[in-house]
Design an enzyme around this catalytic site. Structure first.
Site, PDB file in Angstrom:
ATOM      1  N   GLY A 128      -3.858  -0.700   7.805  1.00 14.24           N
ATOM      2  CA  GLY A 128      -3.140  -1.325   7.248  1.00 14.24           C
ATOM      3  C   GLY A 128      -2.521  -2.696   7.894  1.00 14.24           C
ATOM      4  O   GLY A 128      -1.737  -3.319   7.153  1.00 14.24           O
ATOM      5  N   LYS A 159      10.349  -3.579   1.895  1.00 13.62           N
ATOM      6  CA  LYS A 159       9.384  -3.767   0.594  1.00 13.62           C
ATOM      7  C   LYS A 159       9.268  -2.624  -0.273  1.00 13.62           C
ATOM      8  O   LYS A 159       9.385  -2.515  -1.422  1.00 13.62           O
ATOM      9  CB  LYS A 159       7.916  -3.836   1.172  1.00 13.62           C
ATOM     10  CG  LYS A 159       7.540  -5.239   1.697  1.00 13.62           C
ATOM     11  CD  LYS A 159       6.463  -5.426   2.223  1.00 13.62           C
ATOM     12  CE  LYS A 159       6.243  -6.505   3.179  1.00 13.62           C
ATOM     13  NZ  LYS A 159       4.728  -6.409   3.854  1.00 13.62           N
ATOM     14  N   HIS A 209      -2.583   6.366   4.687  1.00 13.75           N
ATOM     15  CA  HIS A 209      -1.174   6.523   4.783  1.00 13.75           C
ATOM     16  C   HIS A 209      -0.598   7.782   4.417  1.00 13.75           C
ATOM     17  O   HIS A 209      -1.052   8.598   3.345  1.00 13.75           O
ATOM     18  CB  HIS A 209      -0.541   5.454   4.007  1.00 13.75           C
ATOM     19  CG  HIS A 209      -0.738   4.037   4.617  1.00 13.75           C
ATOM     20  ND1 HIS A 209      -1.200   3.800   5.795  1.00 13.75           N
ATOM     21  CD2 HIS A 209      -0.189   2.844   4.214  1.00 13.75           C
ATOM     22  CE1 HIS A 209      -1.442   2.465   5.721  1.00 13.75           C
ATOM     23  NE2 HIS A 209      -0.712   1.787   4.974  1.00 13.75           N
ATOM     24  N   CYS A 241       0.687  -1.058  -0.157  1.00  3.61           N
ATOM     25  CA  CYS A 241      -0.146   0.051  -0.172  1.00  3.61           C
ATOM     26  C   CYS A 241       0.748   1.219   0.002  1.00  3.61           C
ATOM     27  O   CYS A 241       0.652   2.253  -0.764  1.00  3.61           O
ATOM     28  CB  CYS A 241      -0.827   0.163   1.094  1.00  3.61           C
ATOM     29  SG  CYS A 241      -0.100  -0.484   2.718  1.00  3.61           S
TER      30      CYS A 241
END
Length: 339
Positions: A162, A210, A239, A131
């Site tokens: 999340g 990531k 976010h 995300c």
């Protein structure tokens, strides 16, 4: 328009339910919709497109005889590792929201505004990025195309959703004064936790790595120098990211703003004199990526600071996956992609 058989794996979860919401909003051409989840959730009824659908237990035979065209997965990496190849072997194009396949060499990692052409290379599985990575690259790719990015510094402020329902409940319960934790190692209410996913031997968290690795793969540029610090904050949805970018060459700030204004999926909110800048509370339940606080980094010759916000459950997960599904259908119907 031709209609397609769709499967949702992890249908009772936060992202799974959002898959259904976004599919309905976008009027995706569905003939039949199959909902799968764990044995614990089997039998749950979910209303979708005006009809009740019963959730089935996901098993190794779930995809047999159903002629499923597209399967949207959001049930975690372990489930995806086992069941995505099974679904693909039965003829479905799997769009997977977990971390299971993202860095596999032969699996496209796709953000439709950035690298939709990668879909044409799929071998049955397409990965939906992390995300926090999705919203970043939607903003960064057009700038990379114009100015060639040299270095990126990510600092994220990530919502509790999340982390799934457990993270959401940790914040909700903390607001109520309850001290029991379901997900996080520390209370999240009135706190910030610089720890998302597990710590690795290099001192970074898995979430940070990531972002670094996925950005390079999606942008198609492994020469990029990237560092990241990811932080969980007491926000339910949305976010936020402070992104510091250094370019190979200088840029005109007004031109840069204009590039972002014209970029697909990007909304520029950048009027600080009137207190206008992106915030999670305004990004919630929207599909766009919002960018503001656009200003030069005066510590380097060709640097810029950006503040980027998006709804992590929508654009950061469900909407991006549905957009991929829409591109798959578009490529099928144009003859660019064989079924």
């Amino acid at each position: 328009m031709q209609k397609y058989n769709i499967a949702i794996v992890g249908a009772t979860g936060m992202v799974g339910r959002k898959f259904l919401e976004v599919l309905e909003e976008r009027q995706f051409p569905i003939a039949n919709c199959y909902l799968f989840a764990s044995a614990r959730s089997a039998g749950t009824r979910i209303k979708f497109m005006g009809e009740d659908h019963v959730v089935e237990e996901l098993t190794e035979t779930s995809f047999d005889g159903k002629n499923i065209d597209i399967a949207l997965f959001s049930a975690g990496a372990t489930v995806s590792k086992k069941f995505a190849p099974i679904a693909a072997s039965r003829g479905a194009v799997v769009i997977d929201n977990s971390s299971a396949w993202r860095m596999e060499k032969d699996v496209p990692l796709v953000v439709p505004e950035v690298n939709p052409q990668e879909i044409l290379k799929h071998k049955g599985i397409i990965a939906n990025p992390n995300c926090s990575t999705i919203q970043a690259v939607v903003v960064l790719k057009p700038l990379h195309d114009h100015y060639k990015i040299k270095r990126i510094v990510y600092s994220t402020y990530q919502a509790v959703s999340g982390a799934g329902m457990g993270g959401y409940l940790d914040l909700q319960n903390g607001i109520r004064g309850e001290k029991t934790l379901q997900k996080f190692p520390h209370p999240i209410f009135a706190n910030c936790i610089p720890h998302i996913d597990v710590f690795l031997d290099n001192g970074y968290t898995k979430e940070e790595m990531k972002m670094i690795q996925e950005t390079k793969k999606i942008m198609g540029d492994y020469s990029l120098r990237i560092t990241a610090t990811t932080v969980r904050v007491p926000v339910f949805y949305g976010h936020s990211e402070s992104i510091n970018v250094e370019f190979e060459r200088d840029f005109d700030l007004d031109e840069l703003r204009e590039i972002l204004t014209k970029s697909p999926g990007v909304v520029v909110v950048d009027d600080p004199k009137n207190n206008q800048y992106p915030m999670p509370i305004y990004a919630e339940n929207k599909d766009e990526v919002f960018v503001g606080r656009i200003r030069r980094d005066e510590s380097v010759p060709s640097g810029v600071n950006l503040w980027v916000v998006a709804d992590n459950i929508r654009k950061g997960a469900a909407t991006n996956a549905v957009q991929i599904a829409q591109k798959v259908v578009e490529y099928w119907e144009s003859g660019q992609l064989a079924r």
